[in-house]
Write a protein that holds these residues in place. Structure first.
Motif, mmCIF file in Angstrom:
data_model
loop_
_atom_site.group_PDB
_atom_site.id
_atom_site.type_symbol
_atom_site.label_atom_id
_atom_site.label_comp_id
_atom_site.label_asym_id
_atom_site.label_seq_id
_atom_site.Cartn_x
_atom_site.Cartn_y
_atom_site.Cartn_z
ATOM 1 N N SER A 150 19.887 17.636 5.428
ATOM 2 C CA SER A 150 20.731 16.885 6.355
ATOM 3 C C SER A 150 19.860 16.007 7.251
ATOM 4 C CB SER A 150 21.564 17.842 7.208
ATOM 5 O OG SER A 150 20.715 18.732 7.901
ATOM 6 N N ASP A 151 18.726 15.573 6.718
ATOM 7 C CA ASP A 151 17.762 14.839 7.512
ATOM 8 C C ASP A 151 18.212 13.391 7.714
ATOM 9 O OD1 ASP A 151 15.651 13.807 8.817
ATOM 10 O OD2 ASP A 151 14.151 14.261 7.297
ATOM 11 N N ASN A 152 18.595 13.063 8.941
ATOM 12 C CA ASN A 152 18.929 11.688 9.284
ATOM 13 C C ASN A 152 17.915 11.128 10.282
ATOM 14 O OD1 ASN A 152 19.551 13.011 11.641
ATOM 15 N ND2 ASN A 152 21.751 12.636 11.558
ATOM 16 N N SER A 153 16.711 11.722 10.303
ATOM 17 C CA SER A 153 15.726 11.369 11.338
ATOM 18 C C SER A 153 15.329 9.903 11.278
ATOM 19 C CB SER A 153 14.486 12.254 11.220
ATOM 20 O OG SER A 153 13.835 12.070 9.973
ATOM 21 N N THR A 154 15.248 9.329 10.078
ATOM 22 C CA THR A 154 14.868 7.914 9.964
ATOM 23 C C THR A 154 15.864 7.029 10.693
ATOM 24 O OG1 THR A 154 13.821 8.297 7.823
ATOM 25 C CG2 THR A 154 14.402 6.023 8.353
ATOM 26 N N GLU A 155 17.155 7.298 10.493
ATOM 27 C CA GLU A 155 18.194 6.492 11.140
ATOM 28 C C GLU A 155 18.268 6.771 12.631
ATOM 29 O OE1 GLU A 155 18.592 6.437 6.987
ATOM 30 O OE2 GLU A 155 18.645 8.196 8.288
ATOM 31 N N VAL A 156 18.067 8.026 13.031
ATOM 32 C CA VAL A 156 18.045 8.355 14.452
ATOM 33 C C VAL A 156 16.903 7.617 15.155
ATOM 34 C CG1 VAL A 156 17.630 10.195 16.137
ATOM 35 C CG2 VAL A 156 19.162 10.603 14.223
ATOM 36 N N VAL A 157 15.728 7.653 14.541
ATOM 37 C CA VAL A 157 14.563 6.972 15.111
ATOM 38 C C VAL A 157 14.819 5.467 15.231
ATOM 39 C CG1 VAL A 157 12.175 6.300 14.653
ATOM 40 C CG2 VAL A 157 12.870 8.700 14.438
ATOM 41 N N LYS A 158 15.422 4.869 14.200
ATOM 42 C CA LYS A 158 15.736 3.436 14.249
ATOM 43 C C LYS A 158 16.685 3.118 15.396
ATOM 44 C CE LYS A 158 15.080 2.232 9.357
ATOM 45 N NZ LYS A 158 15.756 1.794 8.101
ATOM 46 N N LEU A 159 17.682 4.002 15.592
ATOM 47 C CA LEU A 159 18.639 3.788 16.682
ATOM 48 C C LEU A 159 17.949 3.894 18.034
ATOM 49 C CD1 LEU A 159 21.506 3.335 17.668
ATOM 50 C CD2 LEU A 159 21.945 5.788 17.408
ATOM 51 N N ILE A 160 17.088 4.891 18.208
ATOM 52 C CA ILE A 160 16.361 5.046 19.465
ATOM 53 C C ILE A 160 15.452 3.840 19.706
ATOM 54 C CG2 ILE A 160 14.583 6.393 20.657
ATOM 55 C CD1 ILE A 160 15.753 8.899 19.356
ATOM 56 N N GLU A 161 14.713 3.457 18.698
ATOM 57 C CA GLU A 161 13.750 2.363 18.865
ATOM 58 C C GLU A 161 14.422 1.012 19.087
ATOM 59 O OE1 GLU A 161 11.242 2.581 15.437
ATOM 60 O OE2 GLU A 161 9.906 4.087 16.355
ATOM 61 N N ALA A 162 15.687 0.873 18.664
ATOM 62 C CA ALA A 162 16.393 -0.404 18.817
ATOM 63 C C ALA A 162 16.852 -0.669 20.243
ATOM 64 C CB ALA A 162 17.606 -0.437 17.879
ATOM 65 N N GLN A 163 16.823 0.358 21.096
ATOM 66 C CA GLN A 163 17.359 0.196 22.441
ATOM 67 C C GLN A 163 16.359 -0.489 23.373
ATOM 68 O OE1 GLN A 163 20.546 0.788 22.323
ATOM 69 N NE2 GLN A 163 20.050 1.520 20.259
ATOM 70 N N GLY A 164 16.919 -1.285 24.305
ATOM 71 C CA GLY A 164 16.051 -2.044 25.197
ATOM 72 C C GLY A 164 15.908 -1.467 26.585
ATOM 73 N N ASN A 165 16.770 -0.478 26.937
ATOM 74 C CA ASN A 165 16.719 0.049 28.303
ATOM 75 C C ASN A 165 17.073 1.534 28.319
ATOM 76 O OD1 ASN A 165 16.346 -0.129 31.112
ATOM 77 N ND2 ASN A 165 18.506 -0.556 31.456
ATOM 78 N N LEU A 166 16.409 2.306 27.474
ATOM 79 C CA LEU A 166 16.703 3.734 27.347
ATOM 80 C C LEU A 166 16.200 4.488 28.574
ATOM 81 C CD1 LEU A 166 18.046 5.448 25.151
ATOM 82 C CD2 LEU A 166 15.778 5.911 24.223
ATOM 83 N N LYS A 167 17.117 5.178 29.273
ATOM 84 C CA LYS A 167 16.776 5.855 30.530
ATOM 85 C C LYS A 167 16.734 7.374 30.404
ATOM 86 C CE LYS A 167 16.729 2.266 33.397
ATOM 87 N NZ LYS A 167 15.512 1.870 34.152
ATOM 88 N N SER A 226 9.129 18.826 11.600
ATOM 89 C CA SER A 226 9.048 17.458 11.101
ATOM 90 C C SER A 226 10.064 16.562 11.804
ATOM 91 C CB SER A 226 9.282 17.439 9.589
ATOM 92 O OG SER A 226 9.295 16.127 9.097
ATOM 93 N N TYR A 227 11.273 17.064 11.939
ATOM 94 C CA TYR A 227 12.340 16.307 12.601
ATOM 95 C C TYR A 227 11.993 16.069 14.071
ATOM 96 C CZ TYR A 227 17.171 14.734 13.192
ATOM 97 O OH TYR A 227 18.297 13.979 13.415
ATOM 98 N N CYS A 228 11.550 17.127 14.735
ATOM 99 C CA CYS A 228 11.218 17.034 16.164
ATOM 100 C C CYS A 228 10.042 16.089 16.401
ATOM 101 C CB CYS A 228 10.889 18.422 16.718
ATOM 102 S SG CYS A 228 12.285 19.571 16.681
ATOM 103 N N LYS A 229 9.074 16.125 15.519
ATOM 104 C CA LYS A 229 7.900 15.238 15.642
ATOM 105 C C LYS A 229 8.329 13.774 15.593
ATOM 106 C CE LYS A 229 3.361 14.376 13.505
ATOM 107 N NZ LYS A 229 3.563 12.985 13.040
ATOM 108 N N ASN A 230 9.234 13.452 14.681
ATOM 109 C CA ASN A 230 9.727 12.071 14.578
ATOM 110 C C ASN A 230 10.444 11.638 15.847
ATOM 111 O OD1 ASN A 230 8.745 11.815 11.971
ATOM 112 N ND2 ASN A 230 10.656 12.472 11.010
ATOM 113 N N LEU A 231 11.227 12.543 16.424
ATOM 114 C CA LEU A 231 11.943 12.226 17.662
ATOM 115 C C LEU A 231 10.966 11.964 18.809
ATOM 116 C CD1 LEU A 231 14.921 14.765 17.610
ATOM 117 C CD2 LEU A 231 14.965 12.346 17.025
ATOM 118 N N GLU A 232 9.978 12.832 18.940
ATOM 119 C CA GLU A 232 8.988 12.666 20.011
ATOM 120 C C GLU A 232 8.295 11.304 19.921
ATOM 121 O OE1 GLU A 232 6.208 15.861 20.213
ATOM 122 O OE2 GLU A 232 7.745 17.407 20.267
ATOM 123 N N GLU A 233 7.838 10.962 18.726
ATOM 124 C CA GLU A 233 7.082 9.714 18.556
ATOM 125 C C GLU A 233 7.946 8.480 18.793
ATOM 126 O OE1 GLU A 233 5.524 10.292 14.638
ATOM 127 O OE2 GLU A 233 3.709 11.319 15.371
#
Length: 493
Positions: free
Chosen positions: A205-222, A237-244
């Motif tokens: 159920s790994d959606n980490s690539t898409e989650v990371v893309k969504l996070i990185e696309a934001q311009g004012n994440l608070k 592995s999933y948590c590491k991707n989120l952290e980075e």
């Protein structure tokens, strides 16, 4: 009152939002009050729904109102497919309620549709058609600022427009990758992002690539909340991707919750954090390498659970005096007072403190009270056989003038012994501001007892609770205690 302008009415309604009966009655005052109340009510219908006791009836009423907005053409199309829901639904609502809707929980929507399916025994395929019509209705009527998806649900093509202005987004690692990919293309201003990790790396159920893309696309994440459902699952592995993914947002992220031991050194980049919430269960002192050297000079709010005190001491020592709220429940409390010293030497502006304590560090606690003169709320979690007499003696002698809100938490076995200590404490609280007092007693051992034994001990606890309530009522009568609460909870301590 009926002649007040809308701005004043709006301010009044904001104060009444948490009082449903008073709030709903404002709909009936006159047209201006009604027109001002409806947009607030419909900003978050799920919140409105939770205030009702009769959930099933409320869900049907709410769904009827939503469906009443569907066009005649859509009603005709649904009827041709064997779906006729509109015999009891008003043809035209008084307001376009949908246009006020700003917070959408897709699971709440699914719940409403399931209630509908159960009540009229409708097929799942037809429920899907109704859902599509509702999403189309949202798309042409409103722009949501908050979207919550806590199950592997899907959206229909063409409904993306109503989700193009999101500011808050909540999901989990089972959320559809297609949804996340679409949101990453249309949303650039999400300020708060929350993800719940419900399964480990072994599950497909790994959606980490898409989650990371969504996070990185934001311009004012608070604000970021990384929540782990199960502390013992392997999702490194999933948590590491989120952290980075957060390193790119080092300049904007100010609020962070993370429910695992950091795998990378990403926290060293987040120097603008003002709030940090750390929760992790680890019984080995050699862990936490990626927490040992971080420096957060602007930190104002620190919440930590099961983090060793030496790590927390170093973190507090790296701050620059801005900490105003600290909540710490920790394992390794035999630290020769280092944690408490770190607090009173570096947190002179502290206002709210929640802290685990043992007899070993009571003496240092007096220095904390002397140095932290802005304290206005204190919660002490005492371990077994904690010396409440000494603590209350110190509080009587050195409590700052603005501190009169107290919470004392301990194992239930301490309740009777703590009662005598509380009486002495209150007897010495004369000529001071009336206090707010909260007593919490916790116990997990009862859960292992046989039902008959557990009932006997719980009855004894209730008797002790009643004795304590009677005692505190006496201090309310003479003005020493303003209000109090006693809670006995048979849960894990």
């Amino acid at each position: 009152m009926s002649k007040l302008n809308k701005d004043v009415i709006f301010l009044i309604l904001k104060e009444l939002q948490n009082d449903p009966s008073s709030f709903y009655s404002c709909l009936l005052i006159n047209r201006i009050w009604c027109e001002t109340t409806v947009p607030i009510l419909w900003k978050n219908p799920a919140k409105l729904f939770r205030s009702y006791k009769r959930k099933c009836k409320a869900s049907k009423s709410l769904l009827n109102i939503i469906l009443s907005h569907i066009s005649e053409e859509s009603r005709y199309n649904l009827k041709n497919q064997g779906i006729d829901l509109f015999t009891e639904i008003q043809k035209k609502p008084l307001f376009n309620y949908i246009r006020y809707w700003r917070y959408l929980d897709l699971n709440f929507l699914e719940y409403l549709l399931n209630v509908l399916g159960t009540s009229i025994n409708i097929e799942k395929s037809k429920i899907f058609l109704i859902k599509n019509e509702m999403l189309y209705l949202f798309n042409i009527n409103t722009k949501f600022i908050s979207l919550s998806i806590s199950a592997p649900l899907s959206l229909i093509s063409g409904s993306e427009d109503c989700f193009s202005k999101l500011e808050y987004f909540y999901c989990n690692n089972k959320t559809s990758s297609k949804i996340l990919e679409g949101l990453a293309q249309t949303n650039k201003q999400i300020r708060k992002f929350e993800i719940i990790i419900m399964c480990d790396d072994r599950e497909n159920s790994d959606n980490s690539t898409e989650v990371v893309k969504l996070i990185e696309a934001q311009g004012n994440l608070k604000e970021i909340n990384f929540i782990r459902k199960n502390f013992y699952m392997n999702a490194k592995s999933y948590c590491k991707n989120l952290e980075e993914s957060l390193i790119k947002h080092a300049d904007t992220v100010q609020y962070l919750r993370i429910d695992w031991e950091p795998i990378t050194k990403f926290l060293s980049y987040l120097v603008n954090l003002v709030s940090l919430d750390l929760t992790y269960i680890c019984y080995e002192r050699d862990h936490y390498d990626n927490l040992k050297t971080i420096s957060l000079p602007l930190l104002k709010f620190l919440k930590a659970k099961h983090i060793p005190s030496n790590i927390l001491s170093s973190l507090i020592e790296s701050t620059k005096g801005y900490l105003v709220e600290i909540s710490i429940l920790y394992h390794y409390i035999f630290d020769k007072g280092r944690l408490i010293r770190a607090i009173y030497q570096n947190c002179l502006n502290l206002k709210i403190l929640k802290l685990s304590m043992t007899n070993e560090n009571i003496s240092d606690f007096e220095y904390l009270l002397i140095n932290c003169q802005y304290l206005n709320s204190l919660e002490v979690i005492g371990t077994n056989y904690f010396d409440w007499d000494e603590l209350f003696e110190i509080l009587t002698k050195s409590t700052p003038i603005g501190l009169f809100k107290f919470t004392f938490t301990s194992p239930i076995s301490d309740l009777k012994r703590k009662m005598n200590s509380i009486k002495l404490f209150l007897d010495n609280w004369k000529d001071r501001h009336s206090m707010s007092l909260y007593i919490v007693s916790l116990e997990e051992a009862y859960m292992k007892m046989l039902k008959q034994q557990r009932r006997k001990f719980q009855q004894q606890d209730k008797q002790q609770q009643q004795i304590l309530e009677n005692l505190l009522q006496q201090y309310v009568a003479i003005g020493i205690v303003e209000k109090f609460s006693i809670q006995i909870s048979y849960t894990k301590f």
